[in-house]
Design a protein around this motif. Sequence first.
Motif, PDB file in Angstrom:
ATOM      1  N   GLY A 177       0.784  -1.231   0.000  1.00 31.06           N
ATOM      2  CA  GLY A 177       0.000   0.000   0.000  1.00 31.06           C
ATOM      3  C   GLY A 177       0.812   1.275   0.000  1.00 31.06           C
ATOM      4  O   GLY A 177       0.328   2.307   0.460  1.00 31.06           O
ATOM      5  N   GLN A 178       2.021   1.235  -0.534  1.00 30.47           N
ATOM      6  CA  GLN A 178       2.843   2.446  -0.580  1.00 30.47           C
ATOM      7  C   GLN A 178       2.200   3.473  -1.507  1.00 30.47           C
ATOM      8  O   GLN A 178       1.739   3.142  -2.583  1.00 30.47           O
ATOM      9  N   ASP A 179       2.177   4.725  -1.059  1.00 27.24           N
ATOM     10  CA  ASP A 179       1.621   5.807  -1.863  1.00 27.24           C
ATOM     11  C   ASP A 179       2.721   6.848  -2.059  1.00 27.24           C
ATOM     12  O   ASP A 179       3.116   7.514  -1.106  1.00 27.24           O
ATOM     13  N   THR A 180       3.213   6.965  -3.281  1.00 30.33           N
ATOM     14  CA  THR A 180       4.332   7.875  -3.550  1.00 30.33           C
ATOM     15  C   THR A 180       3.891   9.169  -4.232  1.00 30.33           C
ATOM     16  O   THR A 180       4.733   9.945  -4.658  1.00 30.33           O
ATOM     17  N   LYS A 181       2.579   9.407  -4.294  1.00 28.40           N
ATOM     18  CA  LYS A 181       2.081  10.598  -4.998  1.00 28.40           C
ATOM     19  C   LYS A 181       2.676  11.887  -4.435  1.00 28.40           C
ATOM     20  O   LYS A 181       3.097  12.758  -5.169  1.00 28.40           O
ATOM     21  N   GLU A 182       2.694  12.020  -3.110  1.00 26.81           N
ATOM     22  CA  GLU A 182       3.203  13.249  -2.507  1.00 26.81           C
ATOM     23  C   GLU A 182       4.699  13.420  -2.700  1.00 26.81           C
ATOM     24  O   GLU A 182       5.226  14.518  -2.592  1.00 26.81           O
ATOM     25  N   LEU A 183       5.394  12.320  -2.973  1.00 25.05           N
ATOM     26  CA  LEU A 183       6.831  12.403  -3.237  1.00 25.05           C
ATOM     27  C   LEU A 183       7.104  12.814  -4.680  1.00 25.05           C
ATOM     28  O   LEU A 183       8.232  13.168  -5.027  1.00 25.05           O
ATOM     29  N   GLY A 184       6.066  12.736  -5.510  1.00 25.60           N
ATOM     30  CA  GLY A 184       6.231  13.097  -6.910  1.00 25.60           C
ATOM     31  C   GLY A 184       7.034  12.089  -7.708  1.00 25.60           C
ATOM     32  O   GLY A 184       7.641  12.443  -8.721  1.00 25.60           O
ATOM     33  N   ILE A 185       7.049  10.851  -7.240  1.00 26.77           N
ATOM     34  CA  ILE A 185       7.789   9.806  -7.948  1.00 26.77           C
ATOM     35  C   ILE A 185       6.874   8.608  -8.184  1.00 26.77           C
ATOM     36  O   ILE A 185       5.875   8.433  -7.493  1.00 26.77           O
ATOM     37  N   LYS A 186       7.247   7.823  -9.167  1.00 26.57           N
ATOM     38  CA  LYS A 186       6.495   6.618  -9.458  1.00 26.57           C
ATOM     39  C   LYS A 186       6.934   5.517  -8.486  1.00 26.57           C
ATOM     40  O   LYS A 186       8.128   5.270  -8.315  1.00 26.57           O
ATOM     41  N   GLY A 187       5.979   4.887  -7.871  1.00 26.50           N
ATOM     42  CA  GLY A 187       6.302   3.787  -6.965  1.00 26.50           C
ATOM     43  C   GLY A 187       6.660   2.533  -7.736  1.00 26.50           C
ATOM     44  O   GLY A 187       6.332   2.407  -8.913  1.00 26.50           O
ATOM     45  N   PHE A 188       7.331   1.617  -7.087  1.00 28.09           N
ATOM     46  CA  PHE A 188       7.710   0.376  -7.756  1.00 28.09           C
ATOM     47  C   PHE A 188       7.239  -0.849  -6.983  1.00 28.09           C
ATOM     48  O   PHE A 188       7.756  -1.943  -7.163  1.00 28.09           O
ATOM     49  N   GLU A 189       6.237  -0.654  -6.143  1.00 23.92           N
ATOM     50  CA  GLU A 189       5.656  -1.758  -5.385  1.00 23.92           C
ATOM     51  C   GLU A 189       5.163  -2.865  -6.329  1.00 23.92           C
ATOM     52  O   GLU A 189       5.361  -4.047  -6.061  1.00 23.92           O
ATOM     53  N   ALA A 190       4.553  -2.479  -7.432  1.00 20.18           N
ATOM     54  CA  ALA A 190       4.015  -3.477  -8.369  1.00 20.18           C
ATOM     55  C   ALA A 190       5.117  -4.363  -8.939  1.00 20.18           C
ATOM     56  O   ALA A 190       4.896  -5.554  -9.197  1.00 20.18           O
ATOM     57  N   THR A 191       6.302  -3.794  -9.106  1.00 19.43           N
ATOM     58  CA  THR A 191       7.413  -4.588  -9.643  1.00 19.43           C
ATOM     59  C   THR A 191       7.835  -5.660  -8.649  1.00 19.43           C
ATOM     60  O   THR A 191       8.168  -6.783  -9.043  1.00 19.43           O
ATOM     61  N   TYR A 192       7.810  -5.335  -7.377  1.00 14.97           N
ATOM     62  CA  TYR A 192       8.113  -6.373  -6.379  1.00 14.97           C
ATOM     63  C   TYR A 192       7.080  -7.491  -6.437  1.00 14.97           C
ATOM     64  O   TYR A 192       7.370  -8.624  -6.098  1.00 14.97           O
ATOM     65  N   GLY A 193       5.897  -7.148  -6.915  1.00 10.61           N
ATOM     66  CA  GLY A 193       4.828  -8.134  -7.013  1.00 10.61           C
ATOM     67  C   GLY A 193       5.034  -9.193  -8.081  1.00 10.61           C
ATOM     68  O   GLY A 193       4.241 -10.119  -8.186  1.00 10.61           O
ATOM     69  N   VAL A 194       6.088  -9.071  -8.874  1.00 13.38           N
ATOM     70  CA  VAL A 194       6.340 -10.069  -9.911  1.00 13.38           C
ATOM     71  C   VAL A 194       7.645 -10.826  -9.696  1.00 13.38           C
ATOM     72  O   VAL A 194       8.111 -11.529 -10.592  1.00 13.38           O
TER      73      VAL A 194
END
Length: 133
Positions: A54-71
Motif C-alpha cells: 500500500g505504498q503511496d508515492t504521490k506526494e513524493l512526486g515519484i512513481k512507486g515500484f511496489e508493483a514490480t516487487y509483485g512479480v
Amino acid sequence: MSDDIKKIMFTVRKAPHGSIYVYEGLEVKLIMAAYDADISVVFMDDGVNALRAGQDTKELGIKGFEATYGVLVDYEIEKVYVDRKSMEDRGMTEADLLVIGEDEDTEEDIRPTIIDADEIAKMMAEQHNIMPF
C-alpha cells in the motif's frame, strides 16, 4: 542444485524512496534472474519498508515500484526474506507485507518469508556473492 550454479544474495537495507539504491537493486535482481544463478533477497533495516504493501508515492512526486516487487516470483526469484527484528522495530507485521507472486498450483498469494538474524547469517555464509543495496 549443481555446484556450478552461483549463489547470489541481494541485501536491501535502505529505505525504498529518497535514493536510487532500492530501485536500482530491484532492476539488477530482475536482470540477474535471466542468468543461471540461485538468487535470494533479504530485506533488513529500513529496507523492510520496500516490502510494505500500500505504498503511496504521490506526494513524493515519484512513481512507486511496489508493483514490480509483485512479480519477483514470475522472474523465479522465490527466495525472498525479511528480517523479523527490522520489521518489529518499524511496527510491521506479516499482514503489512506485499505479495511477491502467486503459487501456480494453489493460486495462493506468496509473501516474503520472515526470518531471524541467525538464519540470515547462516544463509550469508553459504553465498558465493552478496550484493548490498
